[in-house]
Design a protein around this motif. Structure first.
Motif, short mmCIF file in Angstrom:
data_model
loop_
_atom_site.label_atom_id
_atom_site.label_comp_id
_atom_site.label_asym_id
_atom_site.label_seq_id
_atom_site.Cartn_x
_atom_site.Cartn_y
_atom_site.Cartn_z
N TYR A 1 0.97 -1.24 0.11
CA TYR A 1 0.00 0.08 0.09
C TYR A 1 0.83 1.30 -0.05
N PRO A 2 0.87 1.97 -0.97
CA PRO A 2 1.60 3.25 -0.98
C PRO A 2 1.19 4.29 -0.06
N VAL A 3 1.87 5.16 0.72
CA VAL A 3 1.29 6.16 1.80
C VAL A 3 1.98 7.51 1.18
N ARG A 4 1.07 8.56 1.20
CA ARG A 4 1.42 9.73 0.97
C ARG A 4 1.14 10.56 1.89
N LEU A 5 1.85 11.52 2.23
CA LEU A 5 1.66 12.39 3.63
C LEU A 5 2.02 14.19 3.21
N TYR B 1 17.68 11.72 3.45
CA TYR B 1 17.64 10.39 3.55
C TYR B 1 16.17 10.20 4.22
N VAL B 2 15.40 9.01 3.60
CA VAL B 2 14.25 8.78 3.73
C VAL B 2 14.03 7.39 4.12
N PRO B 3 14.04 7.32 5.65
CA PRO B 3 14.08 5.74 5.98
C PRO B 3 13.06 4.99 5.52
N LEU B 4 11.79 5.69 5.52
CA LEU B 4 10.45 4.75 5.08
C LEU B 4 10.65 4.49 3.76
N SER B 5 11.80 5.04 2.89
CA SER B 5 11.62 4.70 1.61
C SER B 5 12.63 3.61 1.26
N ASN B 6 13.18 3.06 2.30
CA ASN B 6 14.37 2.09 2.17
C ASN B 6 14.00 1.01 3.27
N ILE B 7 12.90 0.15 3.15
CA ILE B 7 12.41 -0.72 4.13
C ILE B 7 12.95 -2.17 3.30
N SER B 8 12.33 -2.06 1.96
CA SER B 8 12.75 -3.29 1.27
C SER B 8 12.79 -2.99 -0.34
N ASP B 9 13.21 -3.97 -1.05
CA ASP B 9 13.08 -3.60 -2.61
C ASP B 9 11.61 -3.58 -3.06
N LYS B 10 10.79 -4.64 -2.27
CA LYS B 10 9.55 -4.60 -2.99
C LYS B 10 8.66 -3.80 -2.44
N GLN B 11 8.82 -3.04 -1.36
CA GLN B 11 7.86 -2.15 -1.01
C GLN B 11 7.07 -1.32 -1.77
N ALA B 12 6.01 -0.60 -1.32
CA ALA B 12 5.41 0.36 -2.22
C ALA B 12 5.91 1.83 -1.90
N PHE C 1 6.71 5.73 -0.89
CA PHE C 1 6.26 6.64 0.30
C PHE C 1 6.57 8.05 -0.33
N HIS C 2 5.63 9.05 -0.05
CA HIS C 2 5.68 10.34 -0.50
C HIS C 2 5.49 11.10 0.57
#
Length: 339
Positions: A15-19, A45-56, A58-59
């Motif tokens: 699920y993509p997340v936009r905030l 650096y945005v930690p939530l954009s670097n969780i995994s290669d398959k993640q949705a 984060f904006h």
């Protein structure tokens, strides 16, 4: 941390997340730190954009101080992307005043008028900490007045786990409804506002939280409340070792959790007083809504006196008023009924 874990786990599930909002990257109360900047180079650096290669995706965007325009844009974005968690956060809850047209004409009424669902989330920092009139109230009464026909959800969470489950529930439901969350300020660093790992991994969202310290047999007064004032009440309850007052948190205000409230009222059927306690003045907050909605028992009120302003501008006066609320909640004498 509960909030960030909700975003991370949702993105890990696709699920993509936009905030967006004012100062959302850092968080107005220096609490989110979703974007980390190097002071010298301005590299991000945005930690939530670097969780995994398959993640949705984060904006996250710090938006300009034009709530009407920004909230309108995010409302439209949520329409076009129902599988994304779309959030707008006000710097202080009061700042949604500038977007009142969007709230009245679209957010609260579009499903009834045009049969269009929308899952936009509004995070509105709310709570009385003596910061003055303009930084105290997200105007809870306005949203509750707009609630009808299951048009939206209104919540005021007091634990990280409940906030975590609330945000995740928004995406895992098979329908979309706007979600209004009165988010904490002082609770961001309150030593008792914590959750365990097991609270996050099981249980789900709790619409009502009973008093774990109270026993039905010993309880003479049941105090219902919502939000961070619970911790002020808890501090007094623990310091006095007062077993005669039970403190019940209403975490979801709308839709009203009638079955859970009925069960609480039945549990404390021998209590002599049932009270709604709020930090807001009598003509604000959830009181008028509770008068219309709360049918399980007859409620009495503890609140600040009716006021034209949401709060005093004096921190000393704020503390005096706040202490008076807590004193009344635990006073042995009868609380007058306010009609």
């Amino acid at each position: 941390m509960g909030e960030l874990l909700a975003y991370a786990s949702l993105m890990n599930e696709g699920y993509p997340v936009r905030l967006s909002g004012q100062d959302v990257e850092r968080g107005t109360f220096s609490h989110r730190h979703a974007v980390i900047r190097l002071e010298d180079s301005e590299e991000q650096y945005v930690p939530l954009s670097n969780i995994s290669d398959k993640q949705a995706a984060f904006h996250i965007y710090n938006s300009l101080l034009s709530e009407y325009g920004v909230l309108g844009f995010e409302y439209g974005y949520a329409f076009a992307n129902p599988d994304s968690l779309v959030i707008w956060e006000a710097q202080f809850g009061d700042f949604m005043n500038g977007a009142q047209i969007i709230i009245d004409q679209y957010l609260s009424s579009a499903e009834d008028k045009w049969r269009r669902m929308n899952g936009l989330v509004m995070l509105l920092p709310h709570g009385y900490e003596g910061q003055g009139a303009e930084h105290s109230s997200a105007r809870m009464e306005r949203f509750l007045q707009l609630c009808a026909e299951y048009n939206m959800q209104v919540a005021n969470c007091t634990t990280p786990a409940n906030f975590f489950h609330l945000l995740r529930r928004q995406m895992h439901r098979e329908f979309r409804k706007p979600l209004i969350v009165f988010t904490p300020k002082s609770l961001l660093r309150h030593p008792k506002c914590v959750s365990t790992i097991s609270d996050l991994t099981s249980g789900g969202f709790q619409e009502v939280i009973d008093d774990a310290n109270a026993t039905a047999k010993a309880t003479r007064r049941v105090v219902f409340c919502t939000g961070k004032v619970y911790y002020d009440l808890l501090e007094r309850q623990e310091s006095e070792k007062n077993s005669g007052v039970a403190i019940v948190r209403v975490e979801q205000l709308y839709p009203f959790p009638q079955k859970q409230i009925d069960a609480i009222a039945a549990k404390y059927k021998n209590a002599t007083e049932f009270v709604w306690l709020q930090e807001e003045p009598e003509n604000m907050g959830a009181w008028s809504y509770m008068l219309r909605t709360f049918t399980s028992v007859d409620l009495k009120l503890i609140s600040r006196e009716a006021s034209a302003s949401p709060a005093t501008g004096s921190h000393k006066q704020h503390d005096k008023e706040q202490h008076a609320l807590i004193d009344k909640a635990f006073a042995p004498s009868e609380i007058p009924v306010l009609n």
